[in-house]
Design a protein around this motif. Structure first.
Motif, PDB file in Angstrom:
ATOM      1  N   LYS A   2      12.335  21.969  86.602  1.00  0.00           N
ATOM      2  CA  LYS A   2      11.959  20.589  86.879  1.00  0.00           C
ATOM      3  C   LYS A   2      10.434  20.544  86.858  1.00  0.00           C
ATOM      4  N   ILE A   3       9.877  19.701  85.981  1.00  0.00           N
ATOM      5  CA  ILE A   3       8.437  19.725  85.703  1.00  0.00           C
ATOM      6  C   ILE A   3       7.844  18.347  85.932  1.00  0.00           C
ATOM      7  N   LEU A   4       6.755  18.300  86.703  1.00  0.00           N
ATOM      8  CA  LEU A   4       5.982  17.073  86.880  1.00  0.00           C
ATOM      9  C   LEU A   4       4.828  17.094  85.893  1.00  0.00           C
ATOM     10  N   ILE A   5       4.687  16.020  85.118  1.00  0.00           N
ATOM     11  CA  ILE A   5       3.630  15.924  84.114  1.00  0.00           C
ATOM     12  C   ILE A   5       2.789  14.684  84.371  1.00  0.00           C
ATOM     13  N   THR A   6       1.469  14.861  84.395  1.00  0.00           N
ATOM     14  CA  THR A   6       0.562  13.708  84.386  1.00  0.00           C
ATOM     15  C   THR A   6      -0.047  13.601  82.991  1.00  0.00           C
ATOM     16  N   GLY A   7      -0.398  12.380  82.583  1.00  0.00           N
ATOM     17  CA  GLY A   7      -0.925  12.196  81.231  1.00  0.00           C
ATOM     18  C   GLY A   7       0.145  12.317  80.168  1.00  0.00           C
ATOM     19  N   GLN A  19       8.798  18.460  73.086  1.00  0.00           N
ATOM     20  CA  GLN A  19       9.201  19.862  72.975  1.00  0.00           C
ATOM     21  C   GLN A  19       9.948  20.337  74.218  1.00  0.00           C
ATOM     22  N   LEU A  20       9.520  19.874  75.390  1.00  0.00           N
ATOM     23  CA  LEU A  20      10.162  20.313  76.630  1.00  0.00           C
ATOM     24  C   LEU A  20      11.618  19.880  76.710  1.00  0.00           C
ATOM     25  N   ILE A  21      11.913  18.682  76.229  1.00  0.00           N
ATOM     26  CA  ILE A  21      13.290  18.216  76.350  1.00  0.00           C
ATOM     27  C   ILE A  21      14.224  18.963  75.408  1.00  0.00           C
ATOM     28  N   THR A  22      13.693  19.545  74.345  1.00  0.00           N
ATOM     29  CA  THR A  22      14.556  20.353  73.479  1.00  0.00           C
ATOM     30  C   THR A  22      15.015  21.616  74.193  1.00  0.00           C
ATOM     31  N   HIS A  23      14.280  22.009  75.241  1.00  0.00           N
ATOM     32  CA  HIS A  23      14.677  23.161  76.056  1.00  0.00           C
ATOM     33  C   HIS A  23      15.407  22.726  77.323  1.00  0.00           C
ATOM     34  N   GLU A  24      15.741  21.422  77.383  1.00  0.00           N
ATOM     35  CA  GLU A  24      16.565  20.859  78.454  1.00  0.00           C
ATOM     36  C   GLU A  24      15.918  20.983  79.824  1.00  0.00           C
ATOM     37  N   HIS A  25      14.608  20.875  79.884  1.00  0.00           N
ATOM     38  CA  HIS A  25      13.932  20.812  81.167  1.00  0.00           C
ATOM     39  C   HIS A  25      14.077  19.402  81.747  1.00  0.00           C
ATOM     40  N   GLU A  26      14.001  19.304  83.057  1.00  0.00           N
ATOM     41  CA  GLU A  26      14.028  18.013  83.731  1.00  0.00           C
ATOM     42  C   GLU A  26      12.584  17.551  83.915  1.00  0.00           C
ATOM     43  N   ILE A  27      12.257  16.380  83.360  1.00  0.00           N
ATOM     44  CA  ILE A  27      10.869  15.931  83.285  1.00  0.00           C
ATOM     45  C   ILE A  27      10.656  14.699  84.159  1.00  0.00           C
ATOM     46  N   VAL A  28       9.619  14.757  84.990  1.00  0.00           N
ATOM     47  CA  VAL A  28       9.152  13.603  85.751  1.00  0.00           C
ATOM     48  C   VAL A  28       7.726  13.325  85.299  1.00  0.00           C
ATOM     49  N   ASP A  56       1.919   8.767  95.873  1.00  0.00           N
ATOM     50  CA  ASP A  56       1.861   8.458  97.301  1.00  0.00           C
ATOM     51  C   ASP A  56       3.206   8.584  97.996  1.00  0.00           C
ATOM     52  N   ASN A  57       4.289   8.423  97.240  1.00  0.00           N
ATOM     53  CA  ASN A  57       5.618   8.532  97.850  1.00  0.00           C
ATOM     54  C   ASN A  57       6.118   9.966  97.935  1.00  0.00           C
ATOM     55  N   LEU A  58       5.335  10.911  97.401  1.00  0.00           N
ATOM     56  CA  LEU A  58       5.703  12.320  97.491  1.00  0.00           C
ATOM     57  C   LEU A  58       4.966  12.968  98.660  1.00  0.00           C
ATOM     58  N   HIS A  59       5.702  13.697  99.477  1.00  0.00           N
ATOM     59  CA  HIS A  59       5.097  14.395 100.620  1.00  0.00           C
ATOM     60  C   HIS A  59       4.828  15.859 100.302  1.00  0.00           C
ATOM     61  N   ASP A  60       5.478  16.351  99.278  1.00  0.00           N
ATOM     62  CA  ASP A  60       5.291  17.735  98.837  1.00  0.00           C
ATOM     63  C   ASP A  60       5.855  17.848  97.430  1.00  0.00           C
ATOM     64  N   LEU A  61       5.779  19.051  96.859  1.00  0.00           N
ATOM     65  CA  LEU A  61       6.322  19.292  95.514  1.00  0.00           C
ATOM     66  C   LEU A  61       7.375  20.400  95.559  1.00  0.00           C
ATOM     67  N   ASN A  62       8.123  20.438  96.644  1.00  0.00           N
ATOM     68  CA  ASN A  62       9.115  21.501  96.844  1.00  0.00           C
ATOM     69  C   ASN A  62      10.179  21.534  95.756  1.00  0.00           C
ATOM     70  N   HIS A  63      10.481  20.390  95.181  1.00  0.00           N
ATOM     71  CA  HIS A  63      11.585  20.335  94.216  1.00  0.00           C
ATOM     72  C   HIS A  63      11.124  20.534  92.771  1.00  0.00           C
ATOM     73  N   PHE A  64       9.839  20.831  92.596  1.00  0.00           N
ATOM     74  CA  PHE A  64       9.318  21.049  91.249  1.00  0.00           C
ATOM     75  C   PHE A  64       9.054  22.534  91.012  1.00  0.00           C
ATOM     76  N   ASP A  65       9.405  22.991  89.808  1.00  0.00           N
ATOM     77  CA  ASP A  65       9.136  24.373  89.420  1.00  0.00           C
ATOM     78  C   ASP A  65       7.759  24.530  88.798  1.00  0.00           C
ATOM     79  N   ALA A  66       7.229  23.441  88.231  1.00  0.00           N
ATOM     80  CA  ALA A  66       5.935  23.502  87.541  1.00  0.00           C
ATOM     81  C   ALA A  66       5.279  22.129  87.552  1.00  0.00           C
ATOM     82  N   VAL A  67       3.949  22.141  87.496  1.00  0.00           N
ATOM     83  CA  VAL A  67       3.165  20.908  87.355  1.00  0.00           C
ATOM     84  C   VAL A  67       2.216  21.097  86.182  1.00  0.00           C
ATOM     85  N   ILE A  68       2.204  20.114  85.266  1.00  0.00           N
ATOM     86  CA  ILE A  68       1.290  20.141  84.122  1.00  0.00           C
ATOM     87  C   ILE A  68       0.426  18.893  84.204  1.00  0.00           C
TER      88      ILE A  68
END
Length: 306
Positions: A2-7, A19-28, A56-68
């Motif tokens: 599960k990956i959080l992406i800005t930009g 490209q990420l969705i071809t590897h079936e990652h979950e994208i936010v 602002d509605n996120l208190h942490d990133l516990n549910h994310f495996d990566a941030v880009i």
């Protein structure tokens, strides 16, 4: 993952998501405009992308495996007035600070934080080959933006989270960025070098840019700064000559340095600074560039244009 992406609606981000969705990652995707982002990524409507407009509605990133983190005001679209410099800087620094705060607030933080930077970190290095080990002391705006941006991102590093910094070169793509702007004078038969033409241009094909990010995402021992640019940077006069050859257009005009400085002001550094950056760390880790040399890269891109 599960990956959080800005930009995510930008040149690099939109291609990366594809490209990420071809590897079936979950994208936010964090975006300032959900409508604009959906329009940019409309070819992915069948894929359940989650868009959020604020952290602002996120208190942490516990549910994310990566941030880009690829967010930031385009650096070359306007003259560098004092106001525009603030916009460029804060658009990068503030969101990175917020992401770092959320990583620190996480009991199970993301395992990797990949954050943007640029080869502007190095400033003007003339014709000296440089890699990520170079220490730079400079008051140039591009360096100050990048060094502060990187220092903020580095604060996320811990035993649980590794940090990779993307010192990105000029990304070549048919879908935006610098190349379409470069093409216009050549189409009218008046292309040529800029300034002396001796300044080195660190370029990278969009496909290698995205694959480089994916490589860093899954290479557990990768951390620190990485030059995201092809192994063979070229002087501006070689770049312009190769572009003219690929387009079958003349290469006869040249734009003097004084004219560039008159038109662009301080931001002329983007065209006149010389950065002979090499992707030493990436290649030492085993990353293979698909487009190491300029001419094949340009041919591939230009054949996709109408």
């Amino acid at each position: 993952m599960k990956i959080l992406i800005t930009g995510g609606s930008g040149l690099i981000g939109s291609e990366l998501i594809k490209q990420l969705i071809t590897h079936e990652h979950e994208i936010v995707v964090l975006t300032r405009s959900e409508k604009r982002t959906r329009e940019k990524l409309n070819h992915l409507n069948h894929y359940p992308l989650e868009l959020i407009s604020s952290l602002d509605n996120l208190h942490d990133l516990n549910h994310f495996d990566a941030v880009i983190n690829l967010a930031g005001e385009p650096i070359a679209d306007r003259r560098w007035t004092d106001t525009q410099k603030q916009v460029i800087s804060q658009s990068r620094w503030q969101i990175t600070e917020k992401l770092v705060e959320l990583i620190h607030a996480s009991s199970s933080p993301p395992s990797v934080f990949i954050s943007g930077s640029a080869v502007g970190f190095y400033g003007d290095q003339q014709d000296h080959p440089i890699d990520e080990s170079l220490q730079v002391q400079s008051n140039e705006f591009s360096h100050l933006v990048c060094v502060t941006w990187e220092n903020i991102a580095r604060k996320a590093e811990s035993e649980s989270t590794r940090v990779c910094l993307l010192r990105t070169g000029v990304v070549l793509s048919a879908d935006g960025g610098a190349l379409p702007k470069m093409l216009l004078p050549y189409r009218f038969g008046c292309g040529g070098p800029i300034g002396s033409g001796n300044q080195y241009l660190p370029w990278i094909h969009i496909q290698d840019m995205v694959q480089g990010i994916l490589f860093l995402l899954v290479t557990d021992y990768a951390h620190g700064p990485f030059n995201l640019c092809a192994p063979h940077p070229v002087p501006n006069k070689i770049f312009s000559k190769t572009l003219a050859k690929t387009l079958h257009r003349p290469h006869v005009m040249f734009v003097p340095e004084w004219a560039i400085r008159l038109i662009m002001g301080e931001s002329a550094a983007l065209l006149l600074d010389s950065t002979r950056a090499k992707p030493k760390k990436l290649t030492e880790l085993g990353f293979k560039f698909k487009y190491s040399h300029l001419e094949p890269a340009l041919k591939q891109i230009l054949q996709t244009l109408p």
